[in-house]
Design a protein around this motif. Structure first.
Motif, PDB file in Angstrom:
ATOM      1  N   LEU A 102      -9.284  -5.327  -0.220  1.00  0.00           N
ATOM      2  CA  LEU A 102     -10.209  -5.977   0.705  1.00  0.00           C
ATOM      3  C   LEU A 102     -10.570  -7.383   0.231  1.00  0.00           C
ATOM      4  N   GLU A 103     -10.741  -7.554  -1.074  1.00  0.00           N
ATOM      5  CA  GLU A 103     -11.072  -8.876  -1.604  1.00  0.00           C
ATOM      6  C   GLU A 103      -9.914  -9.850  -1.416  1.00  0.00           C
ATOM      7  N   ARG A 104      -8.691  -9.389  -1.637  1.00  0.00           N
ATOM      8  CA  ARG A 104      -7.524 -10.248  -1.421  1.00  0.00           C
ATOM      9  C   ARG A 104      -7.384 -10.611   0.061  1.00  0.00           C
ATOM     10  N   ARG A 105      -7.656  -9.640   0.928  1.00  0.00           N
ATOM     11  CA  ARG A 105      -7.592  -9.905   2.369  1.00  0.00           C
ATOM     12  C   ARG A 105      -8.617 -10.972   2.752  1.00  0.00           C
ATOM     13  N   THR A 106      -9.810 -10.891   2.188  1.00  0.00           N
ATOM     14  CA  THR A 106     -10.844 -11.887   2.475  1.00  0.00           C
ATOM     15  C   THR A 106     -10.429 -13.262   1.983  1.00  0.00           C
ATOM     16  N   GLU A 107      -9.846 -13.327   0.794  1.00  0.00           N
ATOM     17  CA  GLU A 107      -9.397 -14.618   0.254  1.00  0.00           C
ATOM     18  C   GLU A 107      -8.358 -15.260   1.164  1.00  0.00           C
ATOM     19  N   GLU A 108      -7.422 -14.469   1.666  1.00  0.00           N
ATOM     20  CA  GLU A 108      -6.387 -15.009   2.550  1.00  0.00           C
ATOM     21  C   GLU A 108      -6.994 -15.504   3.863  1.00  0.00           C
ATOM     22  N   ARG A 109      -7.948 -14.747   4.399  1.00  0.00           N
ATOM     23  CA  ARG A 109      -8.593 -15.168   5.647  1.00  0.00           C
ATOM     24  C   ARG A 109      -9.409 -16.446   5.448  1.00  0.00           C
ATOM     25  N   LEU A 110     -10.039 -16.581   4.284  1.00  0.00           N
ATOM     26  CA  LEU A 110     -10.826 -17.778   4.002  1.00  0.00           C
ATOM     27  C   LEU A 110      -9.942 -19.012   3.877  1.00  0.00           C
ATOM     28  N   GLN A 137      -7.893  -0.526   7.662  1.00  0.00           N
ATOM     29  CA  GLN A 137      -7.434  -1.904   7.550  1.00  0.00           C
ATOM     30  C   GLN A 137      -6.588  -2.116   6.303  1.00  0.00           C
ATOM     31  N   VAL A 138      -6.947  -1.443   5.213  1.00  0.00           N
ATOM     32  CA  VAL A 138      -6.167  -1.548   3.985  1.00  0.00           C
ATOM     33  C   VAL A 138      -4.773  -0.968   4.186  1.00  0.00           C
ATOM     34  N   MET A 139      -4.698   0.134   4.930  1.00  0.00           N
ATOM     35  CA  MET A 139      -3.408   0.779   5.165  1.00  0.00           C
ATOM     36  C   MET A 139      -2.534  -0.042   6.105  1.00  0.00           C
ATOM     37  N   ARG A 140      -3.170  -0.770   7.021  1.00  0.00           N
ATOM     38  CA  ARG A 140      -2.429  -1.513   8.033  1.00  0.00           C
ATOM     39  C   ARG A 140      -2.013  -2.873   7.499  1.00  0.00           C
ATOM     40  N   GLN A 141      -0.863  -3.353   7.935  1.00  0.00           N
ATOM     41  CA  GLN A 141      -0.398  -4.671   7.541  1.00  0.00           C
ATOM     42  C   GLN A 141      -0.943  -5.709   8.504  1.00  0.00           C
ATOM     43  N   GLU A 142      -1.814  -6.573   7.999  1.00  0.00           N
ATOM     44  CA  GLU A 142      -2.403  -7.622   8.831  1.00  0.00           C
ATOM     45  C   GLU A 142      -1.564  -8.888   8.708  1.00  0.00           C
ATOM     46  N   ARG A 143      -1.198  -9.441   9.830  1.00  0.00           N
ATOM     47  CA  ARG A 143      -0.354 -10.632   9.833  1.00  0.00           C
ATOM     48  C   ARG A 143      -1.227 -11.874  10.025  1.00  0.00           C
ATOM     49  N   LEU A 144      -1.298 -12.686   8.978  1.00  0.00           N
ATOM     50  CA  LEU A 144      -2.010 -13.956   9.055  1.00  0.00           C
ATOM     51  C   LEU A 144      -0.965 -15.067   9.150  1.00  0.00           C
ATOM     52  N   ASP A 145      -0.837 -15.634  10.330  1.00  0.00           N
ATOM     53  CA  ASP A 145       0.229 -16.599  10.590  1.00  0.00           C
ATOM     54  C   ASP A 145      -0.337 -18.009  10.477  1.00  0.00           C
ATOM     55  N   SER A 146      -0.234 -18.584   9.283  1.00  0.00           N
ATOM     56  CA  SER A 146      -0.760 -19.925   9.068  1.00  0.00           C
ATOM     57  C   SER A 146       0.043 -20.970   9.838  1.00  0.00           C
ATOM     58  N   THR A 191       0.831  -1.200   0.000  1.00  0.00           N
ATOM     59  CA  THR A 191       0.000   0.000   0.000  1.00  0.00           C
ATOM     60  C   THR A 191       0.866   1.251   0.000  1.00  0.00           C
ATOM     61  N   LEU A 192       1.936   1.226   0.798  1.00  0.00           N
ATOM     62  CA  LEU A 192       2.851   2.365   0.834  1.00  0.00           C
ATOM     63  C   LEU A 192       3.511   2.583  -0.520  1.00  0.00           C
ATOM     64  N   ILE A 193       3.963   1.490  -1.150  1.00  0.00           N
ATOM     65  CA  ILE A 193       4.581   1.603  -2.476  1.00  0.00           C
ATOM     66  C   ILE A 193       3.575   2.144  -3.494  1.00  0.00           C
TER      67      ILE A 193
END
Length: 268
Positions: free
Chosen positions: A209-217, A65-74, A5-7
């Motif tokens: 947001l759609e990519r974030r949802t896919e990763e969470r799913l 949430q888009v600006m923040r980096q969410e860490r999904l630790d599988s 997002t920053l880039i």
């Protein structure tokens, strides 16, 4: 902040700087508050007409949430599942109950609690699948708000263009070329703002947001499979290898690039 997002923000700023500095004699001419008000105000008004207020209230937190980096630790989720499975297979119910509050994932915690309560496997799977579907439906609806805004912004840009052209027609008879030029610039500026907001703000947020949802799913479906395997009494080692397949992105099933003999095979 999320690095991509920053880039993207930096790249967008550079893109606009190139346009304003090298493609225009006067960059200040690209700043037109009435045109921006038409596009942005019209887009917001149409969005409020399209969605209930309770859904629109979530727009600002979604941008954060888009600006923040969410860490999904599988890896952490897999290890927690394997740890719970070991305790469950060992028959140490008290140990499972003691370890359950330390589980960070509430979805996983719910599944393990249902197993402890001796809930039938099909009922556990049905409940967890419903929660997966509910999360997908809710978060896709949130992303749809920004896709809707992306479709409205260019439309209101055209509305501003039509208004500018109407004013332009009134000035044609007067023969004031300076006033005609200014009105034509304003007419085109609204379209410029509409396209810019749609493609550099609203659509990118929707895609994020759609990519974030896919990763969470992916994580939730992995946990669901682990809970199902735990109900069936599968071994922890088998569970670990099975769950890794859910989150593998670039693994090659036929060739391990890190194996010592990999380079010699490639050379051959």
């Amino acid at each position: 902040m999320n690095p991509s997002t920053l880039i993207g923000m930096i790249a967008s700023a550079l893109f606009m700087a190139v346009i304003l500095l090298f493609a225009a004699d006067d960059p200040g001419k690209f700043v037109d508050l009435p045109s921006l008000a038409i596009v942005f105000g019209g887009t917001l008004a149409a969005t409020f007409l399209s969605y209930p207020l309770r859904e629109i209230k979530r727009v600002l937190p979604l941008v954060v949430q888009v600006m923040r980096q969410e860490r999904l630790d599988s890896v952490r989720e897999i290890e927690e599942l394997v740890r719970m499975s070991r305790l469950w297979i060992a028959g140490d119910l008290k140990a499972v109950e003691r370890a359950l509050p330390s589980v960070s994932n509430p979805f996983l915690r719910t599944g393990v609690q249902l197993i402890i309560d001796r809930t039938p496997e099909d009922e556990i799977v049905d409940l967890l699948q419903w929660r997966v579907a509910h999360l997908r439906s809710r978060e896709m609806a949130e992303a749809a708000i920004f896709r809707t805004m992306a479709s409205y912004a260019p439309a209101f840009g055209m509305v501003g263009t039509l208004l500018g052209l109407i004013n332009l027609m009134d000035l044609v008879g007067a023969g004031d070329l300076g006033a005609i030029g200014r009105q034509l610039a304003v007419a085109l500026m609204t379209t410029f703002y509409g396209v810019l907001l749609a493609n550099l703000v609203f659509k990118p947020i929707a895609v994020k947001l759609e990519r974030r949802t896919e990763e969470r799913l992916v994580i939730m479906n992995m946990v669901l499979e682990g809970i199902s395997m735990m109900c069936a009494g599968r071994s922890p080692s088998m569970m670990r290898e099975t769950l890794k397949a859910f989150v593998a992105q670039f693994d090659d099933e036929m060739f391990d690039g890190g194996h010592p003999g990999a380079k010699s095979r490639k050379a051959a």
